[in-house]
Design an enzyme around this catalytic site. Structure first.
Site, PDB file in Angstrom:
ATOM      1  N   ASP A 136      36.715  42.741  38.985  1.00  0.00           N
ATOM      2  CA  ASP A 136      35.288  42.711  39.284  1.00  0.00           C
ATOM      3  C   ASP A 136      35.027  42.349  40.742  1.00  0.00           C
ATOM      4  O   ASP A 136      35.952  42.040  41.497  1.00  0.00           O
ATOM      5  CB  ASP A 136      34.583  41.706  38.374  1.00  0.00           C
ATOM      6  N   TYR A 192      46.852  36.657  34.705  1.00  0.00           N
ATOM      7  CA  TYR A 192      45.763  36.256  35.594  1.00  0.00           C
ATOM      8  C   TYR A 192      45.930  34.782  35.954  1.00  0.00           C
ATOM      9  O   TYR A 192      46.502  34.002  35.187  1.00  0.00           O
ATOM     10  CB  TYR A 192      44.398  36.445  34.921  1.00  0.00           C
TER      11      TYR A 192
END
Length: 534
Positions: A136, A192
């Site tokens: 994002d 992540y």
């Protein structure tokens, strides 16, 4: 003779055209036609038959109207490109004109370096462009992967691409893959990382809406929430210094201060200067904070609730409890020991999450929920309860701390080796990636947090959140009971998530998914704590 008399009469019992074509008369007719063509060729001689001119795009012209010669065609190969990038200033990974994106910068660099021909420079689809993970806006990546067709005859192509790329985007490697390779579909899982300052886990500020709601529920239902003497001591120490620094009248002015409109704002205003001094004092106290082992253990226990396959419909947008795609599988979670870094001497922890796949905002909501549970003394089981049908509002933690560590291709790498290709392995470039992350990602995160106080602003907003702002849903004819979104405060108080029910069918499906994935990818799924620092 009239035109009607020349027409051949038709009858209902006449064979159809398809039947007629299968008969001998049709075959004989076709033969006669071929004979006729041969005869015409003989009368014309041995002149070769002229081929039809292919109609294509008109040639591009230069300023003088002369055709621009086309560049020679070079062979394209299917490749996997291993990249890393700092997401600051970009509107995410995926190509999204007119906004600047990572893919846009990469594609322009490929064309300029000669890895993509100018004929194919106006469309990503012509090159089969695909990414393993779509990050994002503002999200970084130490490692990500794209697959596409490129011209790689030049042995220095990687260097040429990096030379024209911005410093915040790097290509680690370009490797050949088979034609069927699709990096999004072939990616087995992703790692992540999220960097969180430990002061985020200090309890809500006294006399805020969240604080009062939690304390009210503590009296109503004693023994459910944890006692948090650590946070009480922090706020008492801060208040003592505030009382020593400001007069009671000044404190009242600060608490009642409302910023004026931009066109009327004056930085030299005395009340604003008091507010600024007050905030600087609070920021300094937060940065001096060092988390206790007890609170860190609580946070680790909260993160442990995410391990396995669960229904994460409350951890994303636009997903319903009954939506099967909301079930996601988390393999491992590591929470580092605290480390102090930067000129401001702020204490941080690194959270690494290894999951099969993730939905929009899922990780940021996972971090937020675990942090809120730890800072409010809420039972960690509330996270497991959030997998149930009740809709709750979980805020997104700041994007600042999030980065993609690397996509993983465990299963597909074995197949690549069978075909004679080099496995996709980011660990071979770990030293380069770590140096890049420290300079272009970590340092930016630390600096932006000190300059903008991003996490302080986020949790201050949560503490002062007003139920009138829309977090509290209202029952309508179409939405009742569990379909109505509850207040953000409800699941953090002693009252908990109301009318909690568990869908047996969904839980059974989640467990089946978990058992299949564990057997396929990893023999054991555990939560790990680690002393590694960044």
């Amino acid at each position: 003779m009239s035109e009607e008399q020349n027409l051949r009469p038709t009858y209902d019992d006449e064979p159809s055209e398809d039947v007629y074509k299968r008969g001998p008369q049709y075959k004989m007719t076709q033969a006669r036609k071929e004979d006729k063509k041969d005869a015409e060729k003989e009368t014309k001689g041995d002149e070769p038959e002229k081929k039809k001119q292919r109609v294509g795009r008109p040639p591009e012209l230069d300023a003088n109207g002369n055709p621009i010669p086309k560049e020679p065609r070079k062979p394209k190969r299917k490749v996997a490109v291993m990249i890393g990038y700092c997401g600051t200033g970009y509107h995410g990974m995926q190509y999204n004109p007119p906004h600047p994106t990572i893919e846009d910068a990469l594609f322009k660099a490929f064309v300029e370096a000669g890895a993509i021909s100018k004929d194919n420079s106006n469309d990503l689809k012509k090159n089969g462009f695909m990414r393993a993970a779509r990050t994002d806006k503002g999200v970084h990546a130490g490692g990500n992967l794209i697959s596409l067709k490129m011209i790689i005859e030049d042995p220095d192509i990687k260097k040429k691409i990096n030379d024209v790329l911005p410093e915040g985007i790097r290509v680690w490697d370009i490797t050949r893959v088979n034609k069927a390779f699709d990096c999004r579909k072939m990616c087995g899982s992703r790692w992540y990382e999220y960097l969180l300052p430990t002061y985020s886990l200090i309890g809500p500020k006294p006399n805020t809406i969240l604080y009062n709601d939690i304390e009210g529920s503590r009296k109503e239902l004693p023994g459910i929430l944890d006692d948090d003497q650590e946070s009480i001591d922090f706020w008492n120490n801060l208040q003592n210094e505030i009382n020593e620094t400001f007069t009671p009248e000044q404190i009242e002015q600060i608490q009642n201060y409302t910023p004026p409109p931009k066109d009327e704002f004056q930085e030299s205003e005395s009340i604003y200067q008091l507010v600024k001094k007050y905030k600087a004092l609070e920021y300094a106290h937060r940065r001096k904070y060092r988390i206790s082992e007890e609170k860190l253990t609580k946070f680790r226990s909260a993160m442990k609730q995410y391990i396995g396959a669960h229904n994460f419909h409350n951890f994303t947008l636009g997903k319903d409890f009954k939506d099967a795609s909301a079930i996601r599988f988390m393999k491992k979670i590591k929470v580092s020991d605290p480390f102090v870094i930067g000129d401001a001497k702020t204490e941080w922890v690194s959270i690494k999450i290894h999951g099969q796949s993730f939905m929009l905002h899922q990780i940021r909501k996972m971090i937020s929920m675990a942090a809120l549970v730890a800072r409010c003394g809420t039972p960690v089981e509330r996270i497991s309860q959030a997998y149930g049908p009740q809709k709750i509002n979980i805020p997104k933690a700041p994007a600042l701390g999030l980065l993609l560590e690397a996509p993983v291709f465990e299963t597909y790498n074995a197949r690549l080796e069978k075909f004679g290709y080099v496995p996709i392995d980011f660990s071979k470039y770990q030293d380069e990636i770590d140096a890049f992350k420290m300079k272009h990602i970590y340092d930016k995160i630390y600096k932006e947090e000190v300059d903008e106080n991003v996490f302080n602003a986020f949790f201050t907003y949560i503490d002062s959140f007003n139920k009138v702002t829309g977090a509290q849903g209202e029952e309508t004819a179409d939405k009742k009971g569990k379909a109505v979104q509850k207040s953000i405060f409800e699941f953090l108080t002693a009252r908990g998530i109301p009318e909690l029910e568990t869908s047996v069918e969904t839980e059974k499906k989640a467990k089946q998914t978990a058992s299949v994935e564990v057997a396929k990818d990893e023999p054991v799924v555990t939560t790990e704590t680690t002393s590694e620092t960044v």
